[in-house]
Write a protein that holds these residues in place. Structure first.
Motif, PDB file in Angstrom:
ATOM      1  N   MET A   1     -25.665  30.773  58.776  1.00 53.06           N
ATOM      2  CA  MET A   1     -24.857  30.874  57.574  1.00 53.06           C
ATOM      3  C   MET A   1     -25.664  30.410  56.371  1.00 53.06           C
ATOM      4  O   MET A   1     -26.360  29.410  56.435  1.00 53.06           O
ATOM      5  N   SER A   2     -25.549  31.125  55.279  1.00 51.80           N
ATOM      6  CA  SER A   2     -26.260  30.776  54.064  1.00 51.80           C
ATOM      7  C   SER A   2     -25.483  29.713  53.299  1.00 51.80           C
ATOM      8  O   SER A   2     -24.338  29.914  52.930  1.00 51.80           O
ATOM      9  N   ARG A   3     -26.115  28.567  53.082  1.00 48.89           N
ATOM     10  CA  ARG A   3     -25.456  27.528  52.301  1.00 48.89           C
ATOM     11  C   ARG A   3     -25.513  27.865  50.820  1.00 48.89           C
ATOM     12  O   ARG A   3     -24.613  27.550  50.074  1.00 48.89           O
ATOM     13  N   ILE A   4     -26.614  28.492  50.394  1.00 46.38           N
ATOM     14  CA  ILE A   4     -26.743  28.876  48.989  1.00 46.38           C
ATOM     15  C   ILE A   4     -25.762  29.994  48.666  1.00 46.38           C
ATOM     16  O   ILE A   4     -25.107  29.992  47.631  1.00 46.38           O
ATOM     17  N   GLY A   5     -25.664  30.975  49.553  1.00 51.13           N
ATOM     18  CA  GLY A   5     -24.814  32.132  49.312  1.00 51.13           C
ATOM     19  C   GLY A   5     -23.338  31.802  49.191  1.00 51.13           C
ATOM     20  O   GLY A   5     -22.586  32.518  48.535  1.00 51.13           O
ATOM     21  N   LYS A   6     -22.897  30.722  49.814  1.00 55.39           N
ATOM     22  CA  LYS A   6     -21.480  30.357  49.783  1.00 55.39           C
ATOM     23  C   LYS A   6     -21.017  29.916  48.402  1.00 55.39           C
ATOM     24  O   LYS A   6     -19.869  30.108  48.048  1.00 55.39           O
ATOM     25  N   ARG A   7     -21.926  29.305  47.631  1.00 55.35           N
ATOM     26  CA  ARG A   7     -21.536  28.766  46.326  1.00 55.35           C
ATOM     27  C   ARG A   7     -21.411  29.881  45.296  1.00 55.35           C
ATOM     28  O   ARG A   7     -22.284  30.723  45.180  1.00 55.35           O
ATOM     29  N   PRO A   8     -20.340  29.887  44.507  1.00 61.78           N
ATOM     30  CA  PRO A   8     -20.232  30.892  43.443  1.00 61.78           C
ATOM     31  C   PRO A   8     -21.146  30.538  42.269  1.00 61.78           C
ATOM     32  O   PRO A   8     -21.507  29.370  42.084  1.00 61.78           O
ATOM     33  N   VAL A   9     -21.530  31.549  41.493  1.00 62.43           N
ATOM     34  CA  VAL A   9     -22.366  31.340  40.316  1.00 62.43           C
ATOM     35  C   VAL A   9     -21.437  31.151  39.124  1.00 62.43           C
ATOM     36  O   VAL A   9     -20.743  32.071  38.703  1.00 62.43           O
ATOM     37  N   GLU A  10     -21.409  29.937  38.599  1.00 65.02           N
ATOM     38  CA  GLU A  10     -20.549  29.620  37.459  1.00 65.02           C
ATOM     39  C   GLU A  10     -21.159  30.188  36.178  1.00 65.02           C
ATOM     40  O   GLU A  10     -22.365  30.127  35.987  1.00 65.02           O
ATOM     41  N   LEU A  11     -20.304  30.706  35.299  1.00 61.83           N
ATOM     42  CA  LEU A  11     -20.761  31.237  34.019  1.00 61.83           C
ATOM     43  C   LEU A  11     -20.489  30.213  32.923  1.00 61.83           C
ATOM     44  O   LEU A  11     -19.336  29.881  32.664  1.00 61.83           O
ATOM     45  N   PRO A  12     -21.530  29.696  32.268  1.00 66.25           N
ATOM     46  CA  PRO A  12     -21.305  28.735  31.187  1.00 66.25           C
ATOM     47  C   PRO A  12     -20.697  29.420  29.965  1.00 66.25           C
ATOM     48  O   PRO A  12     -20.668  30.650  29.876  1.00 66.25           O
ATOM     49  N   SER A  13     -20.226  28.622  29.021  1.00 67.51           N
ATOM     50  CA  SER A  13     -19.616  29.196  27.822  1.00 67.51           C
ATOM     51  C   SER A  13     -20.680  29.930  27.017  1.00 67.51           C
ATOM     52  O   SER A  13     -21.826  29.504  26.938  1.00 67.51           O
ATOM     53  N   GLY A  14     -20.296  31.065  26.439  1.00 65.26           N
ATOM     54  CA  GLY A  14     -21.237  31.874  25.675  1.00 65.26           C
ATOM     55  C   GLY A  14     -21.938  32.927  26.503  1.00 65.26           C
ATOM     56  O   GLY A  14     -22.779  33.653  25.993  1.00 65.26           O
ATOM     57  N   VAL A  15     -21.605  33.008  27.788  1.00 63.58           N
ATOM     58  CA  VAL A  15     -22.229  33.987  28.676  1.00 63.58           C
ATOM     59  C   VAL A  15     -21.159  34.937  29.188  1.00 63.58           C
ATOM     60  O   VAL A  15     -20.106  34.508  29.662  1.00 63.58           O
ATOM     61  N   GLU A  16     -21.431  36.233  29.067  1.00 63.46           N
ATOM     62  CA  GLU A  16     -20.512  37.250  29.570  1.00 63.46           C
ATOM     63  C   GLU A  16     -21.184  37.998  30.716  1.00 63.46           C
ATOM     64  O   GLU A  16     -22.375  38.297  30.641  1.00 63.46           O
ATOM     65  N   ALA A  17     -20.406  38.301  31.747  1.00 64.62           N
ATOM     66  CA  ALA A  17     -20.949  39.031  32.884  1.00 64.62           C
ATOM     67  C   ALA A  17     -20.010  40.183  33.241  1.00 64.62           C
ATOM     68  O   ALA A  17     -18.792  40.051  33.151  1.00 64.62           O
ATOM     69  N   THR A  18     -20.605  41.322  33.617  1.00 61.76           N
ATOM     70  CA  THR A  18     -19.823  42.459  34.090  1.00 61.76           C
ATOM     71  C   THR A  18     -20.381  42.878  35.445  1.00 61.76           C
ATOM     72  O   THR A  18     -21.602  42.944  35.626  1.00 61.76           O
ATOM     73  N   VAL A  19     -19.462  43.131  36.373  1.00 60.50           N
ATOM     74  CA  VAL A  19     -19.842  43.585  37.701  1.00 60.50           C
ATOM     75  C   VAL A  19     -19.253  44.970  37.902  1.00 60.50           C
ATOM     76  O   VAL A  19     -18.037  45.151  37.810  1.00 60.50           O
ATOM     77  N   SER A  20     -20.111  45.953  38.142  1.00 59.30           N
ATOM     78  CA  SER A  20     -19.642  47.308  38.429  1.00 59.30           C
ATOM     79  C   SER A  20     -20.365  47.788  39.685  1.00 59.30           C
ATOM     80  O   SER A  20     -21.545  48.117  39.646  1.00 59.30           O
TER      81      SER A  20
END
Length: 177
Positions: free
Chosen positions: A1-20
């Motif tokens: 099991m990936s320990r790194i992969g389990k953690r979500p990537v938090e988005l700091p303020s001022g950063v926008e992300a789009t997933v398509s």
């Protein structure tokens, strides 16, 4: 099991992300970066964080899980703070200086080395014996720093050459009479 992969990537303020689909695009104060994940993982946006989960239990899916999460994290880090590599020059008469978009290196060769700085990377010389490479893409910053270092790698007898800041050079003993 990936320990790194389990953690979500938090988005700091001022950063926008789009997933398509498999493509993740991140916009921040320093610029825009994108990454396309393989079909072995699923990328989703949940509660202001990006999560990566494997599809199936194959070895390749588990390998891509942690790597894809790290790539997304590097996108976020790049557009917020950026990446920096520092180089030191050691040797009598060895020096560097910036002239426009060209890094001029005097490294004891029969000629001066003119290194053309690529687009998206900033190279500065705070001192004649220090070089700082900065940018939003970690891979490009590391490659440019490596290319500069390749002009005169540190040698093991006197330690002369271009080295990363804090790099340890294993020293050898010279000939004895």
């Amino acid at each position: 099991m990936s320990r790194i992969g389990k953690r979500p990537v938090e988005l700091p303020s001022g950063v926008e992300a789009t997933v398509s689909g498999q493509k993740v695009e991140v916009k921040g104060p320093k610029g825009t970066r994108s990454f396309t994940a393989t079909d072995d993982v699923t990328v989703a946006m949940e509660d202001g964080a990006i999560t990566v989960t494997p599809r199936g239990k194959s070895k390749r899916a588990r390998q891509q899980w942690g790597m894809s999460r790290t790539m997304v994290q590097n996108l976020v880090t790049g557009v917020t703070t950026g990446f920096k590599k520092e180089l030191e020059i050691q040797g009598v008469g060895y020096r560097a200086q910036m002239q426009g978009n060209v890094l001029k290196l005097n490294l004891g060769l029969s000629h001066d080395v003119d290194f053309e700085v690529p687009q998206g990377v900033t190279v500065t010389t705070p001192k004649q014996t220090e070089i700082a490479v900065e940018g939003i893409d970690e891979q490009v910053v590391g490659q440019v720093a490596s290319n500069i270092r390749d002009w005169r790698r540190p040698e093991p007898y006197k330690g002369k050459g271009i080295r990363y800041k804090g790099e340890f050079i294993f020293r050898k003993e010279g000939k004895k009479k």
